[in-house]
Design an enzyme around this catalytic site. Structure first.
Site, PDB file in Angstrom:
ATOM      1  N   VAL A  86     -40.658 -23.935  -5.799  1.00 35.14           N
ATOM      2  CA  VAL A  86     -39.534 -23.401  -6.563  1.00 35.14           C
ATOM      3  C   VAL A  86     -38.808 -22.398  -5.680  1.00 35.14           C
ATOM      4  CG1 VAL A  86     -38.942 -21.970  -8.562  1.00 35.14           C
ATOM      5  CG2 VAL A  86     -40.722 -23.734  -8.770  1.00 35.14           C
ATOM      6  N   CYS A  87     -37.512 -22.582  -5.516  1.00 28.77           N
ATOM      7  CA  CYS A  87     -36.728 -21.678  -4.661  1.00 28.77           C
ATOM      8  C   CYS A  87     -36.699 -20.273  -5.252  1.00 28.77           C
ATOM      9  CB  CYS A  87     -35.307 -22.185  -4.509  1.00 28.77           C
ATOM     10  SG  CYS A  87     -34.221 -20.981  -3.717  1.00 28.77           S
ATOM     11  N   VAL A  88     -37.054 -19.300  -4.454  1.00 28.62           N
ATOM     12  CA  VAL A  88     -37.160 -17.926  -4.959  1.00 28.62           C
ATOM     13  C   VAL A  88     -35.815 -17.360  -5.409  1.00 28.62           C
ATOM     14  CG1 VAL A  88     -37.046 -16.904  -2.629  1.00 28.62           C
ATOM     15  CG2 VAL A  88     -38.059 -15.614  -4.497  1.00 28.62           C
ATOM     16  N   ALA A 121     -34.775 -19.042  -8.551  1.00 33.43           N
ATOM     17  CA  ALA A 121     -35.700 -18.655  -9.616  1.00 33.43           C
ATOM     18  C   ALA A 121     -35.384 -17.254 -10.130  1.00 33.43           C
ATOM     19  CB  ALA A 121     -37.138 -18.717  -9.107  1.00 33.43           C
ATOM     20  N   PHE A 129     -37.505 -27.482  -5.805  1.00 33.88           N
ATOM     21  CA  PHE A 129     -36.739 -27.273  -7.033  1.00 33.88           C
ATOM     22  C   PHE A 129     -35.670 -26.214  -6.784  1.00 33.88           C
ATOM     23  CE2 PHE A 129     -40.771 -29.074  -8.231  1.00 33.88           C
ATOM     24  CZ  PHE A 129     -40.457 -29.961  -9.245  1.00 33.88           C
TER      25      PHE A 129
END
Lengths: 130, 99, 129, 99, 129, 130
Positions: free
Chosen positions: A77-79, A82, A39
């Site tokens: 989820v891409c940090v 995010a 994501f």
């Protein structure tokens, strides 16, 4: 065959998350493997447990969590994305001095390298976005 | 290679760029708002019909149904379901998603 | 696919990052650049194609002071240090916008539609932004 | 009425629809990616120059600067800052934001 | 502006909701409809203009079963009950898409560009979706 | 003059939130009044306190909170749009059975009627979106 999937848009706003979901369900039914769902961009907003969609509509986040549980999907989820958008797990929340987190069950936060690795390890990569 | 296009041809330039940069003989799957390009009797019909000489076109049935346009798909464009989408992704050597 | 190997014996694939959006109006240009930089760390065979409004990402003279955003265009110059050296610009997109090679902040190869068609077909993975 | 356009003329149809549905004499302010329509030497320059006979064009300076194109604005298009944007919004009878 | 008054003495303004996006691909069509319905509760003088891909919002025969989304097109039929009766369709957008009045789920007035130009100029507030 | 502002896109993803911010700052400097800023569609994502943008970039959410504090701005997040996307205050969180909330200081959650009222009460309405 092994698939790598990237989702670039958040729930409800764009159809991207819906199409990706339906594609993945169909691929799993055919016996294919989903190596990872990554994501990115606003796609990270699929990973919040705070949504309460209308009763007569689909529950996009819950649908992802349940699919992950059922098929041991790796929902990443891409940090960096995010952090820009306010999706945090307990670790991220602590590290960034926040008082709470909002990540949904079945999602994990990790780096962009996971996207590249997913492409390397998979036979096909598909992007669903705007 | 499979090319997917998810934008309306009236609103964004994605289909045009796809038609210009996809290799002759490629499969093009219209999804989401992209399915509006698959319809007869519109301003873009002739462009798509011309492109059908060079590419094989598909359109996602769920998206056509949702938009109420399933009954006016151009002859020669194959309607597929999500399983068909998966097949196209596996049968072709790769996927290029035009956004 | 005839995948090569990295020194550690990992797979090397041919990646193409297709950048089609203008900078600042949306975040895709910036976040695509972040992906490209990461791919270099994986020693992949990466190239970047700038097409449509994506060619504007490379425009010289960007100054974001009044906008209050970060000007990330200098980072394109850093790509070379990370061994991302194959930067392609779609000729048709460039010319439609009245731009020339001299307008770009980095040295690029300008490619015709036909050249892009065959390059793209040769890729293992195409990522779109 | 003030019309704002925030989309690139190459990517989306917002400017075209604005030019078709704005009343002659209206002010059109190009903002965000919309400022790419304000430039000389491009494929859309002649369209905008023709429209300048019917409308008064403005472009947001901060967006031109950010994109490195402040030095190629078409003669006759007025560059404004955010304060100028506010003035345009107050001086005109209303604002129509073409997205 | 010559604002009228509601029965309770509130101001009545002329609102135009401009809907330019296709349904389902993005949420704007659905969420615009929610705004239009609310505006009716405020007894405002509201009209809706369907232009560009927005004309597709009114297409008959929408069936979202396979998509898994809610089909909200029947709600357009309910607008009349809320006294939102002025539904305008941009003729040029309709014709470009090969649509006619008979394709729509509700009765609409088809308007030429020139008619829309003057209507829009007459509005107090234009909201865009 | 009284302005009503609608913001349709989330922070960082689109420039909409930035342009709206700069417009409002300029309007306030000129002595105009901002009747209300209404966050709709993905615009609701401007109202989360969980963002941690890169150090060298602007902090969009904090900027809104500070501007609201300084000028007593009314920043309203649409409740229906917020429920779809996972923005909740303490009340919403409780009502929807969530274990936490994420709204940022200076924002409040309310109904779509607030948008119409804002248009009725203001001299001009501007939309910033995608």
């Amino acid at each position: 065959m092994k698939f790598s999937i990237a989702i670039h848009e958040g729930p409800y706003t764009h159809e991207a998350s819906d199409t990706a979901y339906q594609f993945i369900v169909a691929a799993l039914e055919k016996g294919h493997e989903i190596f990872r769902v990554f994501f990115y961009h606003d796609g990270v907003n699929n990973g919040t447990r705070l949504t309460t969609p209308p009763q007569d509509d689909r529950n996009i986040v819950k649908r992802w969590s349940e699919l992950a549980e059922k098929h041991s999907l790796d929902l990443v989820v891409c940090v960096a994305a995010a952090q820009r958008r306010g999706i945090a797990d307990a670790d991220e929340s602590k590290r960034n001095g926040k008082d709470t987190d909002n990540i949904a069950p079945g999602f994990r936060i990790s780096g962009l390298g996971q996207l590249i690795e997913s492409c390397i390890q998979s036979d096909r990569h598909l992007t669903f976005g705007d | 290679m499979l090319h997917t296009v998810n934008k309306s041809p009236y609103t964004k330039n994605s289909l045009d760029t796809c038609l210009r940069l996809a290799k002759e003989g490629s499969a093009i799957l219209l999804i989401e708002d992209g399915v509006y390009a698959a319809l007869t009797g519109s301003e873009v019909t002739s462009k798509v019909e011309a492109a059908m000489k060079k590419f094989t076109f598909y359109a996602l049935g769920a998206d056509l149904d949702a938009r109420g346009v399933q009954d006016r798909v151009i002859d020669g464009i194959t309607v597929v379901d999500y399983a068909g989408f998966v097949n196209l992704a596996t049968e072709n050597s790769g996927v290029q998603s035009w956004l | 696919m005839s995948d090569e190997m990295t020194e550690e014996g990992g797979v090397i694939k041919k990646f193409m990052f297709v950048n089609r959006t203008a900078p600042y109006g949306t975040v895709y240009a910036l976040e695509s650049l972040e992906v490209v930089l990461i791919s270099a760390a994986f020693e992949q065979d990466a190239c970047v194609l700038f097409a449509d409004d994506g060619v504007y990402q490379l425009k010289k003279g960007q100054n974001t002071d009044a906008l209050g955003m970060k000007n990330f265009s200098p980072t394109y110059r850093a790509l070379e240090m990370y061994d991302v050296e194959k930067l392609y610009v779609d000729k048709e997109s460039m010319e439609a916008r009245g731009l020339t090679k001299d307008d770009f902040i980095v040295d690029v190869e300008v490619k015709t539609s036909a050249e892009i068609v065959s390059m793209m077909e040769d890729m293992d993975m195409v990522l779109n932004y």
